[in-house]
Every structure is written in C-alpha cells, then in structure tokens.
Design an enzyme around this catalytic site. Structure first.
Site, PDB file in Angstrom:
ATOM      1  NE  ARG A  34     -11.090  -0.725 -10.893  1.00 43.45           N
ATOM      2  CZ  ARG A  34     -10.718   0.488 -11.287  1.00 43.45           C
ATOM      3  NH1 ARG A  34      -9.949   1.221 -10.527  1.00 43.45           N
ATOM      4  NH2 ARG A  34     -11.133   0.958 -12.454  1.00 43.45           N
ATOM      5  CB  THR A  74      -0.948   0.008   1.222  1.00 44.39           C
ATOM      6  OG1 THR A  74      -1.810   1.147   1.155  1.00 44.39           O
ATOM      7  CG2 THR A  74      -0.178   0.040   2.538  1.00 44.39           C
ATOM      8  NE  ARG A  75       0.117   5.516  -4.687  1.00 42.03           N
ATOM      9  CZ  ARG A  75      -0.335   5.072  -5.873  1.00 42.03           C
ATOM     10  NH1 ARG A  75       0.055   3.911  -6.339  1.00 42.03           N
ATOM     11  NH2 ARG A  75      -1.170   5.799  -6.593  1.00 42.03           N
ATOM     12  CG  HIS A 105      -6.789   0.352   1.679  1.00 45.05           C
ATOM     13  ND1 HIS A 105      -6.678   1.673   2.004  1.00 45.05           N
ATOM     14  CD2 HIS A 105      -6.445   0.249   0.379  1.00 45.05           C
ATOM     15  CE1 HIS A 105      -6.274   2.355   0.935  1.00 45.05           C
ATOM     16  NE2 HIS A 105      -6.132   1.517  -0.065  1.00 45.05           N
ATOM     17  CG  HIS A 163      -9.748   3.449   1.783  1.00 44.58           C
ATOM     18  ND1 HIS A 163      -9.902   2.143   1.358  1.00 44.58           N
ATOM     19  CD2 HIS A 163      -9.201   4.121   0.734  1.00 44.58           C
ATOM     20  CE1 HIS A 163      -9.499   2.055   0.102  1.00 44.58           C
ATOM     21  NE2 HIS A 163      -9.041   3.230  -0.287  1.00 44.58           N
TER      22      HIS A 163
END
Ligand SMILES: [Zn+2]
Length: 380
Positions: free
Chosen positions: A279, A185-186, A193, A190
């Site tokens: 995605r 992740t970056r 996620h 939320h």
C-alpha cells in the site's frame, strides 16, 4: 568503452541491454565540477546501468517527453526525469568533457551535450501532481537551478558501496534463482513489512531486499539504522538461501505511482522478475491514491511482474499479522502497523508492542533514537 555480455539473464534489463559505462583513463586537464549528492548518486547509477537504458543526464527533448507523455523519446515508458541542474555562473561548453566531483573527488566524466532552461513549476506539477510546497519533492524542485545540463556519463570511481546491477545479477545466478522479487523499502522492517516479504517468498525463489538509503526525508530513519536493523532481522528470522540484501543509494522520489514505476524499472535492471508493491508505495502525506502504484504498474507492463499486496496489520481476533484481503474482522480489533506510529511511540517514550515490531529490531531503533536525542540536547 568495453562491451561485456551480461552473465545472468534472470530478467532482461529495461530496454534490452544493460548500460555499463566506465572510463579508466582520465586526462588530467579536465575541469572539475562539484555536484550535490543526489545528482552524484544518479550519475553513478546511470553508469552502472541501474537506470538502463539511460546513458546520461536527460536533455530537453527527453525531459519534455517524460513530462508530457510518460515515455522516453524512444517510446519506452519512463516517469521521473533524470536531470542535472546547472548552477548559474557555471559555464560549460557543448562537447566539452568535465570531471564530476563529489566531496572534491573526481568520480565521473560527463560529455556535455546540451544546456537548457527548466520550467520548475511544470516539472513539479507533472512529476508530483501538486505544487504544494509542503511536498518534499516540490520543495526540492523549486529550489533547483532553472538551468540544466545533459550529457553522457562514464564512471571513473564508485562513490557508494552498493553492488551494481551486474554484481547483483551474478549473485542471483549463484543462488540459482529463476524468479526474484525486488522489495522496495525506505524503512527498518516492522511486522507488516515482514508479512509482505514472507508472502513474496511463497511465490518466488528469492527476494532482493533493496532499501533506498541515498537521500531520504529528514523524518525517515538514517541509512545505517535501516541497514543494521535489516541485517539483524534477516540473520535471525529469514532463510538465508532466499534473501539477497543490498542498499540502493539514490535520492528517494516521493512521487507515489510515478516513483513506483521508476523503482520497478530499477529492480528490473538488477535482474528482478517480480516487484512487490504494497500500500502507498513511495507516497508521502495523502497526495496519492494508496493503490495508485499497483494500478500504474499493472497498466504499464514494464517486463517485471507485480506482486500487489493489501495493507497488513495485526488482528487481535486472528492473533497474527494478516491483511485486509484475508481478514474481515472489525477495525477496532486491528492494530495498525506503520513506521510513523513506531516513531511517534518512541518519541513519547512508549514501547511499541511486539505485534508491531520485533524486539530485536526495536533495540536498534531505540539506540538510534537515544543518539539523536542526545545530539539534539548537546547542540542546544
Ligand atoms: Zn482478523
């Protein structure tokens, strides 16, 4: 160089052996060469084996092989060239040892192997699939020096607080996990996620939540906000026995599927058996097929299993966060969840709903927004 066998063999390193290159004694007369942050981070990651089997910055043959065939010269799939640009006026000699510095502190010894010219346009086009200067990777590439230097790296001193692949492997073996999914992740977490992380937890023993924080786009959240929000989220909502959290300080490559392959290889080096791909991984704008990363990873068979998931959203009818693969309700019942949307709402002074982001995380993001807002005002 000392050779110490890898303690945990949850998943073997990419190419079969974990690279660990450390130098204890540095001759005082070594010439110091200051390098920018993104390359300093790469140097550290090479030395600790995050980029195994690489042992140094790539030479012209290796770069050409990656650009042309998508493999290292050895034939092993590899998608992103790892290079060190050499600024004009900086002379180095083949065979020379130089001390790489970042912020004046020497942290790694490089043994110069080759200096060569880079075709930046070709590099940008091959890696990012576009020459559009609006693409952050293209812009960064075109601003690089047109010369590069290759050579092996030995780490003298760590420059980040990241755990090394060896240390993460040790943690994994302490947990006793047989299967571990790497979660790239970056962003702060939320609800979409969260859906993805929880889904992975159904399938594997543990999840390595491993945000890239080294160098992001200016409109991404700052590293400390990502770390703080994850700590709160993990602490309050996830089972501790199933989560390992650490940062990965590298420059984010927004190269869509090619970046996804690179990020998967890194997680294999950290011992992950699985890699979660939702995605549009590592995408930016609309340059890449949102499911291109899943396709590329499935085709390549890197020795890390892909957990490919659909896009998650909140469905008003289902009354929960679901995905396009388990909910067929109309689009107007769906609340799209994205960090772009959360940021937009925050900047407009609108409170993002809890279906999108947990209030505990939102509090941290709001604080960060207020800080950056007041620093903007005071700098005027
Ligand atoms: Zn639904």
């Amino acid at each position: 160089m000392e050779f110490t066998p890898v303690v945990s063999e949850v998943n073997s390193p990419y190419g079969g052996r974990l690279v660990e290159r450390v130098r204890k004694h540095v001759p005082e007369e070594l010439r110091k060469v200051e390098i920018p942050k993104r390359y300093a981070l790469d140097a550290e990651k090479i030395a600790v084996g995050a980029f195994s089997p690489l042992e140094g910055f790539m030479g012209s043959g290796e770069v050409e092989s990656v650009l042309e065939r998508g493999t290292l010269e050895s034939g092993l799939p590899w998608t992103i060239p790892i290079i060190l640009p050499l600024w004009r006026g900086l002379e180095v000699e083949v065979g020379e040892e130089i001390l790489l510095t970042h912020g004046s502190e020497g942290f790694a010894v490089m043994t110069v192997e080759e200096t060569f010219r880079l075709d930046r346009r070709r590099f940008a086009e091959r890696v990012y699939g576009t020459l559009d200067p609006a693409h952050p990777g293209v812009r960064q590439t075109m601003e690089m020096s047109e010369f590069a230097v290759s050579g092996s790296i030995e780490l003298v001193k760590r420059i980040t607080g990241d755990r090394t692949p060896r240390e993460v492997r040790e943690e994994i073996s302490k947990f006793g996990w047989k299967t571990v999914a790497g979660y790239q992740t970056r962003n702060p977490p939320h609800r979409a996620h969260e859906y993805v992380i929880r889904t992975a937890m159904e399938l594997v023993d543990g999840v390595l939540i491993h945000p890239v924080v080294g160098e992001l786009k200016t409109d991404d959240f700052p590293p400390e906000v990502i770390v703080e929000s994850y700590k709160v989220f993990i602490d309050e909502f996830l089972p501790k026995r199933k989560v390992l959290f650490d940062t990965l300080n590298i420059a984010m490559r927004y190269a869509g599927p090619k970046a996804a392959v690179f990020l998967a290889i890194i997680r294999k080096n950290f011992g992950c058996t699985h890699f979660v791909v939702g995605r549009d991984m590592a995408g930016v704008g609309s340059y890449y097929d949102p499911y291109g990363a899943q396709k590329a990873l499935k085709e390549l068979d890197l020795g890390i299993e892909v957990i490919a998931l659909g896009e998650a959203f909140y469905c008003r009818r289902c009354d929960g966060v679901v995905s396009e693969r388990n909910c067929d309700h109309d689009g107007d019942l769906r609340v799209k969840i994205s960090m772009t949307q959360v940021r937009r709402m925050l900047s407009q002074g609108v409170e993002p709903p809890r279906e999108m982001i947990r209030p505990e995380v939102l509090t941290i993001l709001k604080r960060s927004f207020e800080r950056s807002d007041s620093s903007l005002k005071s700098s005027k």
